[in-house]
Design a protein around this motif. Structure first.
Motif, PDB file in Angstrom:
ATOM      1  N   LEU A  46       0.857  -1.169   0.000  1.00 45.67           N
ATOM      2  CA  LEU A  46       0.000   0.000   0.000  1.00 45.67           C
ATOM      3  C   LEU A  46       0.898   1.225   0.000  1.00 45.67           C
ATOM      4  CD1 LEU A  46      -2.856   1.206   0.247  1.00 45.67           C
ATOM      5  CD2 LEU A  46      -2.518   1.171   2.720  1.00 45.67           C
ATOM      6  N   ASP A  47       0.818   2.008  -1.060  1.00 48.71           N
ATOM      7  CA  ASP A  47       1.630   3.215  -1.210  1.00 48.71           C
ATOM      8  C   ASP A  47       0.747   4.415  -0.905  1.00 48.71           C
ATOM      9  OD1 ASP A  47       3.230   5.328  -2.001  1.00 48.71           O
ATOM     10  OD2 ASP A  47       3.802   4.427  -3.914  1.00 48.71           O
ATOM     11  N   GLU A  48       1.092   5.167   0.139  1.00 46.13           N
ATOM     12  CA  GLU A  48       0.323   6.344   0.524  1.00 46.13           C
ATOM     13  C   GLU A  48       0.683   7.562  -0.316  1.00 46.13           C
ATOM     14  OE1 GLU A  48       0.238   7.056   4.710  1.00 46.13           O
ATOM     15  OE2 GLU A  48      -0.381   5.013   5.173  1.00 46.13           O
ATOM     16  N   ASN A  49       1.582   7.388  -1.282  1.00 44.56           N
ATOM     17  CA  ASN A  49       2.009   8.453  -2.192  1.00 44.56           C
ATOM     18  C   ASN A  49       2.560   9.667  -1.455  1.00 44.56           C
ATOM     19  OD1 ASN A  49       1.295   7.130  -4.724  1.00 44.56           O
ATOM     20  ND2 ASN A  49      -0.808   7.334  -4.000  1.00 44.56           N
ATOM     21  N   ASN A  50       3.206   9.405  -0.313  1.00 40.64           N
ATOM     22  CA  ASN A  50       3.867  10.458   0.456  1.00 40.64           C
ATOM     23  C   ASN A  50       5.168   9.941   1.058  1.00 40.64           C
ATOM     24  OD1 ASN A  50       3.033   8.784   2.475  1.00 40.64           O
ATOM     25  ND2 ASN A  50       1.760  10.276   3.539  1.00 40.64           N
ATOM     26  N   GLY A  51       5.662   8.831   0.504  1.00 42.65           N
ATOM     27  CA  GLY A  51       6.882   8.223   1.014  1.00 42.65           C
ATOM     28  C   GLY A  51       6.629   7.041   1.928  1.00 42.65           C
ATOM     29  N   VAL A  52       5.381   6.844   2.357  1.00 47.25           N
ATOM     30  CA  VAL A  52       5.031   5.729   3.239  1.00 47.25           C
ATOM     31  C   VAL A  52       4.527   4.569   2.389  1.00 47.25           C
ATOM     32  CG1 VAL A  52       3.530   4.955   5.109  1.00 47.25           C
ATOM     33  CG2 VAL A  52       4.443   7.278   5.130  1.00 47.25           C
ATOM     34  N   ILE A  53       5.219   3.427   2.504  1.00 47.35           N
ATOM     35  CA  ILE A  53       4.831   2.213   1.782  1.00 47.35           C
ATOM     36  C   ILE A  53       4.702   1.093   2.811  1.00 47.35           C
ATOM     37  CG2 ILE A  53       5.531   0.526   0.040  1.00 47.35           C
ATOM     38  CD1 ILE A  53       7.011   2.804  -1.370  1.00 47.35           C
ATOM     39  N   LEU A  54       3.536   0.433   2.830  1.00 47.64           N
ATOM     40  CA  LEU A  54       3.240  -0.582   3.836  1.00 47.64           C
ATOM     41  C   LEU A  54       2.983  -1.938   3.181  1.00 47.64           C
ATOM     42  CD1 LEU A  54       0.728   1.642   5.793  1.00 47.64           C
ATOM     43  CD2 LEU A  54       3.078   1.149   6.468  1.00 47.64           C
ATOM     44  N   ASN A  55       3.542  -2.999   3.773  1.00 46.94           N
ATOM     45  CA  ASN A  55       3.278  -4.353   3.303  1.00 46.94           C
ATOM     46  C   ASN A  55       1.883  -4.771   3.739  1.00 46.94           C
ATOM     47  OD1 ASN A  55       5.802  -4.893   2.089  1.00 46.94           O
ATOM     48  ND2 ASN A  55       6.697  -5.154   4.123  1.00 46.94           N
ATOM     49  N   THR A  56       1.154  -5.404   2.840  1.00 46.24           N
ATOM     50  CA  THR A  56      -0.183  -5.884   3.141  1.00 46.24           C
ATOM     51  C   THR A  56      -0.337  -7.295   2.600  1.00 46.24           C
ATOM     52  OG1 THR A  56      -1.123  -5.000   1.099  1.00 46.24           O
ATOM     53  CG2 THR A  56      -1.185  -3.565   3.021  1.00 46.24           C
ATOM     54  N   LYS A  57      -1.337  -7.993   3.110  1.00 42.46           N
ATOM     55  CA  LYS A  57      -1.602  -9.350   2.645  1.00 42.46           C
ATOM     56  C   LYS A  57      -3.091  -9.624   2.770  1.00 42.46           C
ATOM     57  CE  LYS A  57      -0.170 -14.090   3.005  1.00 42.46           C
ATOM     58  NZ  LYS A  57       0.763 -15.050   3.523  1.00 42.46           N
ATOM     59  N   VAL A  58      -3.642 -10.360   1.794  1.00 36.56           N
ATOM     60  CA  VAL A  58      -5.040 -10.773   1.858  1.00 36.56           C
ATOM     61  C   VAL A  58      -5.120 -12.041   2.699  1.00 36.56           C
ATOM     62  CG1 VAL A  58      -7.045 -11.565   0.560  1.00 36.56           C
ATOM     63  CG2 VAL A  58      -5.610  -9.733  -0.358  1.00 36.56           C
ATOM     64  N   ILE A  59      -5.881 -11.952   3.805  1.00 38.34           N
ATOM     65  CA  ILE A  59      -6.097 -13.084   4.703  1.00 38.34           C
ATOM     66  C   ILE A  59      -7.597 -13.185   4.928  1.00 38.34           C
ATOM     67  CG2 ILE A  59      -5.672 -14.039   7.005  1.00 38.34           C
ATOM     68  CD1 ILE A  59      -3.056 -12.401   7.045  1.00 38.34           C
ATOM     69  N   ASN A  60      -8.172 -14.349   4.644  1.00 38.12           N
ATOM     70  CA  ASN A  60      -9.624 -14.548   4.787  1.00 38.12           C
ATOM     71  C   ASN A  60     -10.419 -13.485   4.037  1.00 38.12           C
ATOM     72  OD1 ASN A  60      -9.293 -16.849   6.398  1.00 38.12           O
ATOM     73  ND2 ASN A  60      -9.112 -15.598   8.235  1.00 38.12           N
ATOM     74  N   ASN A  61      -9.974 -13.171   2.837  1.00 44.53           N
ATOM     75  CA  ASN A  61     -10.656 -12.224   1.944  1.00 44.53           C
ATOM     76  C   ASN A  61     -10.659 -10.788   2.490  1.00 44.53           C
ATOM     77  OD1 ASN A  61     -11.733 -12.021  -0.632  1.00 44.53           O
ATOM     78  ND2 ASN A  61     -13.821 -11.973   0.149  1.00 44.53           N
ATOM     79  N   GLU A  62      -9.741 -10.450   3.398  1.00 48.19           N
ATOM     80  CA  GLU A  62      -9.578  -9.093   3.917  1.00 48.19           C
ATOM     81  C   GLU A  62      -8.127  -8.663   3.720  1.00 48.19           C
ATOM     82  OE1 GLU A  62     -10.699  -9.138   8.016  1.00 48.19           O
ATOM     83  OE2 GLU A  62     -12.829  -9.093   7.556  1.00 48.19           O
ATOM     84  N   LEU A  63      -7.939  -7.405   3.410  1.00 51.81           N
ATOM     85  CA  LEU A  63      -6.589  -6.862   3.258  1.00 51.81           C
ATOM     86  C   LEU A  63      -6.062  -6.490   4.639  1.00 51.81           C
ATOM     87  CD1 LEU A  63      -4.575  -6.174   1.011  1.00 51.81           C
ATOM     88  CD2 LEU A  63      -5.451  -3.843   1.068  1.00 51.81           C
ATOM     89  N   GLN A  64      -4.992  -7.157   5.076  1.00 50.40           N
ATOM     90  CA  GLN A  64      -4.406  -6.929   6.390  1.00 50.40           C
ATOM     91  C   GLN A  64      -3.125  -6.123   6.236  1.00 50.40           C
ATOM     92  OE1 GLN A  64      -5.906  -8.170   9.275  1.00 50.40           O
ATOM     93  NE2 GLN A  64      -7.554  -8.808   7.926  1.00 50.40           N
ATOM     94  N   LEU A  65      -2.937  -5.167   7.126  1.00 51.38           N
ATOM     95  CA  LEU A  65      -1.783  -4.274   7.105  1.00 51.38           C
ATOM     96  C   LEU A  65      -0.771  -4.731   8.150  1.00 51.38           C
ATOM     97  CD1 LEU A  65      -1.251  -1.628   5.570  1.00 51.38           C
ATOM     98  CD2 LEU A  65      -2.172  -0.429   7.521  1.00 51.38           C
ATOM     99  N   PHE A  66       0.503  -4.767   7.802  1.00 52.11           N
ATOM    100  CA  PHE A  66       1.555  -5.166   8.728  1.00 52.11           C
ATOM    101  C   PHE A  66       2.500  -3.993   8.938  1.00 52.11           C
ATOM    102  CE2 PHE A  66      -0.018  -8.971   6.714  1.00 52.11           C
ATOM    103  CZ  PHE A  66      -0.233  -9.798   7.803  1.00 52.11           C
TER     104      PHE A  66
END
Length: 66
Positions: free
Chosen positions: A45-65
């Motif tokens: 997930l790129d916030e287009n401000n320098g912040v990039i976060l790893n995410t993963k689909v778990i049980n059909n939901e996007l989870q943020l780490f």
């Protein structure tokens, strides 16, 4: 928070805008969701401000780490 528009720009990148707050406090923020490995459900997930976060689909939901 609400998604106010979404669009798949080209394969593997989704661009969308979230609106946060109401009336005078309302802010719109542009995000990009980039597919890394669809089979494994991995995205960034790129916030287009320098912040990039790893995410993963778990049980059909996007989870943020963070």
């Amino acid at each position: 928070m609400e998604t106010i528009k979404g669009d798949r720009q080209y394969p593997m990148v989704f661009k969308y805008t979230l609106a946060c707050g109401e009336k005078e406090q309302k802010q719109e923020r542009l995000f990009s969701l980039k597919e890394i490995d669809e089979d494994a459900g991995k995205y960034v997930l790129d916030e287009n401000n320098g912040v990039i976060l790893n995410t993963k689909v778990i049980n059909n939901e996007l989870q943020l780490f963070i």
